[in-house]
Motif scaffolding. Structure first.
Motif, PDB file in Angstrom:
ATOM      1  N   ARG A 147     -12.424 -33.362   4.335  1.00 46.11           N
ATOM      2  CA  ARG A 147     -11.977 -32.914   5.650  1.00 46.11           C
ATOM      3  C   ARG A 147     -13.168 -32.741   6.571  1.00 46.11           C
ATOM      4  NH1 ARG A 147     -11.638 -28.333   2.118  1.00 46.11           N
ATOM      5  NH2 ARG A 147      -9.667 -29.193   1.406  1.00 46.11           N
ATOM      6  N   ALA A 148     -12.874 -32.759   7.876  1.00 48.00           N
ATOM      7  CA  ALA A 148     -13.906 -32.560   8.897  1.00 48.00           C
ATOM      8  C   ALA A 148     -13.228 -32.028  10.140  1.00 48.00           C
ATOM      9  CB  ALA A 148     -14.636 -33.865   9.194  1.00 48.00           C
ATOM     10  N   GLY A 149     -13.988 -31.280  10.958  1.00 50.62           N
ATOM     11  CA  GLY A 149     -13.346 -30.758  12.151  1.00 50.62           C
ATOM     12  C   GLY A 149     -14.268 -29.986  13.063  1.00 50.62           C
ATOM     13  N   LEU A 153     -19.751 -18.880  17.115  1.00 57.05           N
ATOM     14  CA  LEU A 153     -20.377 -20.189  17.241  1.00 57.05           C
ATOM     15  C   LEU A 153     -19.334 -21.285  17.239  1.00 57.05           C
ATOM     16  CD1 LEU A 153     -23.212 -19.659  14.601  1.00 57.05           C
ATOM     17  CD2 LEU A 153     -23.505 -19.675  17.078  1.00 57.05           C
ATOM     18  N   LEU A 154     -19.625 -22.360  17.956  1.00 57.71           N
ATOM     19  CA  LEU A 154     -18.867 -23.598  17.837  1.00 57.71           C
ATOM     20  C   LEU A 154     -19.491 -24.416  16.724  1.00 57.71           C
ATOM     21  CD1 LEU A 154     -18.674 -24.415  21.636  1.00 57.71           C
ATOM     22  CD2 LEU A 154     -16.832 -23.467  20.219  1.00 57.71           C
ATOM     23  N   GLY A 155     -18.665 -25.017  15.877  1.00 54.17           N
ATOM     24  CA  GLY A 155     -19.216 -25.734  14.733  1.00 54.17           C
ATOM     25  C   GLY A 155     -18.556 -27.068  14.473  1.00 54.17           C
ATOM     26  N   LEU A 156     -19.347 -28.019  13.998  1.00 48.54           N
ATOM     27  CA  LEU A 156     -18.876 -29.303  13.487  1.00 48.54           C
ATOM     28  C   LEU A 156     -19.208 -29.349  12.004  1.00 48.54           C
ATOM     29  CD1 LEU A 156     -20.207 -31.697  16.290  1.00 48.54           C
ATOM     30  CD2 LEU A 156     -17.941 -30.634  16.131  1.00 48.54           C
ATOM     31  N   PHE A 157     -18.270 -29.785  11.195  1.00 50.44           N
ATOM     32  CA  PHE A 157     -18.510 -29.785   9.757  1.00 50.44           C
ATOM     33  C   PHE A 157     -17.771 -30.939   9.088  1.00 50.44           C
ATOM     34  CE2 PHE A 157     -14.420 -27.828  10.042  1.00 50.44           C
ATOM     35  CZ  PHE A 157     -13.765 -28.203   8.876  1.00 50.44           C
TER      36      PHE A 157
END
Length: 510
Positions: free
Chosen positions: A392-394, A484-488
């Protein structure tokens, strides 16, 4: 965009805050016509952000002084409220210097001939627990060097005291065991004195330090003819009738024309610690007066400096060549293989396998940036190039509680849009909405953030944006760190590569 993110009103005045995001514990320095600012970065890497301005109102982020948080092994995993606390930025003997306290390890310093580096490796100046908020002073009158620091009660059992040392001029060692030079327990009505900034002015040693707690305290000034005291004190900035709670620690800077200014932070909940600019003058008794006779200003004429274009630290990113801009930080020290460079645009994150895949707060390989104070829409495009079930990613809003929206591979190999969240203290996340198909394995993701850090999640999997999940997720801070805004990208624990995710066109619009 910059016009909404900077405090510059475009008419010769500014409105606070001048940095409308979490630039915690700021310190400021002038070298020639240039102003520089650094701030706490806690356990994120790279650390010690470096900002530049020509007018103290419009700022740009130009890099970081710390590639990895030391000791490196301690920050291989997220430690959101540890690491780099309250740095001090100075210029001496042709070099830039930054000192900071790690509450678990001690006082560190780095230095460089140019603010853009290369910076020296961190040097542990004073090991120990609870040593925080250090500030050096090279006294041009005597040639001596000094250091003052505060204490974290959570690690040392001590607080409300400032300890002073003599320091070697090269900043490599302390020359004594130190002694308490300000004891707040002996000052009626004062408590939690911390965050000292040390200066020499008009024949006095000055310590500017906040007291009374982060959200409800005041800014104090201490002065003495001798470094080791005794010091007299005065409150020089407090909330008064304004809506600026705190106001907390910061630094003093003088322009080439001799104007004095003070930059400090204000605690704003999920937004973290935003930065205000206060005018500063000296009264007939030689004491500093900050703001409007000791109360924070809202709108004020800009410093008497040449006009500058409106600017603010970058947020947008197209990730050219797979590289991210300086506005991004990992939640722990980065490792090879987390992100891949390539010929085109876009951030390619590996779906790393993890036993903690269902708790984003525990992942070291989340790429983050600060949540803006002002209402905004955050948008990114995602393609999930991973066939492993559970990969998964988001896009996430991270804090003690978090929520994210993104793509996941089901057991049947099909991609689906998912929206999940975890409450503060929960060990695993839950569905915020039922999954829905994402036939092409792509999606446009958007979070609309309104007043009070209230977040609404939306996604476009081919038919236009549609809301998903509960109507509102209220962002929360991470203790002292703003949300925080995050991309993972992540996959369930197991063996073998799980694939990757490609993020493109990251945008924050206001």
């Amino acid at each position: 965009m910059a016009a909404r993110l900077t405090g510059d009103l475009g008419d010769g005045a500014y409105r606070n805050p001048v940095l409308a995001a979490d630039w915690s514990d700021p310190d400021v320095l002038r070298v020639g016509d240039d102003f520089y600012l650094t701030a706490s970065s806690f356990g994120r890497a790279p650390g010690l952000p470096l900002l530049h301005s020509r007018d103290l109102v419009n700022w740009t982020l130009i890099g970081h002084a710390l590639d990895r948080v030391e000791p490196a092994e301690a920050f291989a995993v997220p430690r959101h409220d540890c690491g780099v606390w309250a740095p001090s930025l100075r210029h001496h003997d042709g070099r830039f210097w930054i000192f900071w306290g790690d509450p678990d390890h001690g006082v560190y310093q780095v230095n460089a001939a140019s603010v853009r580096g290369p910076w020296s490796r961190p040097h542990l100046l004073k090991p120990g627990k609870g040593l925080i908020d250090p500030c050096p002073l090279w006294d041009e009158e005597s040639g001596a060097a000094y250091l003052v620091h505060a204490w974290a009660k959570s690690r040392s059992g001590v607080k409300n005291r400032l300890t002073g040392h003599r320091m070697s001029p090269d900043g490599r060692e302390l020359l004594d065991e130190g002694e308490v030079i300000v004891d707040g327990d002996r000052i009626p009505g004062w408590f939690t004195i911390e965050g000292p900034k040390l200066y020499r002015h008009d024949g006095w040693f000055w310590i500017l330090a906040p007291a009374g707690g982060v959200a409800t305290g005041w800014q104090g000034a201490f002065r003495s003819r001798r470094f080791h005291g005794p010091y007299e004190q005065r409150v020089v900035l407090q909330q008064g009738a304004t809506d600026v709670n705190g106001p907390h620690q910061g630094g003093w800077v003088r322009t080439p024309a001799g104007e004095d200014w003070f930059l400090h932070f204000q605690q704003r909940g999920a937004y973290g610690r935003v930065v205000h600019l206060q005018p500063m003058r000296w009264d007939a008794d030689g004491w500093p007066v900050l703001g409007d006779d000791g109360a924070p200003v809202d709108v004020h004429p800009k410093p008497g400096l040449p006009p500058q274009p409106r600017s603010a630290p970058a947020t947008h990113d197209d990730f050219p060549g797979g590289r991210h801009g300086p506005q991004w930080q990992w939640t722990a020290n980065p490792r090879t293989g987390w992100a891949a460079t390539h010929a085109g645009d876009g951030l390619r994150l590996s779906c790393l396998r993890s036993a903690r895949a269902r708790d984003l707060r525990a992942l070291p390989h989340t790429l983050t940036q600060r949540l803006p104070l002002r209402p905004c829409s955050v948008e990114v495009e995602l393609r999930l190039d991973a066939g492993s079930p559970g990969a998964r990613a988001g896009l996430a809003v991270l804090g003690d509680a978090y929520s994210w929206i993104g793509l996941e591979r089901g057991d049947d190999g099909a991609a689906r849009l998912v929206h999940r969240f975890a409450e503060a203290g929960a060990e695993a996340e839950r569905d915020a909405a039922p999954p829905r198909p994402a036939p092409d394995g792509t999606a446009r993701l958007r979070i609309d953030v309104t007043e009070g850090a209230r977040c609404r999640f939306n996604a476009d999997t081919g038919g236009g944006f549609e809301p998903t999940g509960a109507p509102v997720f209220a962002a929360t801070p991470w203790r002292w760190v703003g949300a925080l805004l995050g991309l993972f990208a992540v996959a369930e624990d197991g063996r073998g590569p799980a694939g990757a995710a490609l993020f493109t066109r990251f945008r924050i619009t206001h």
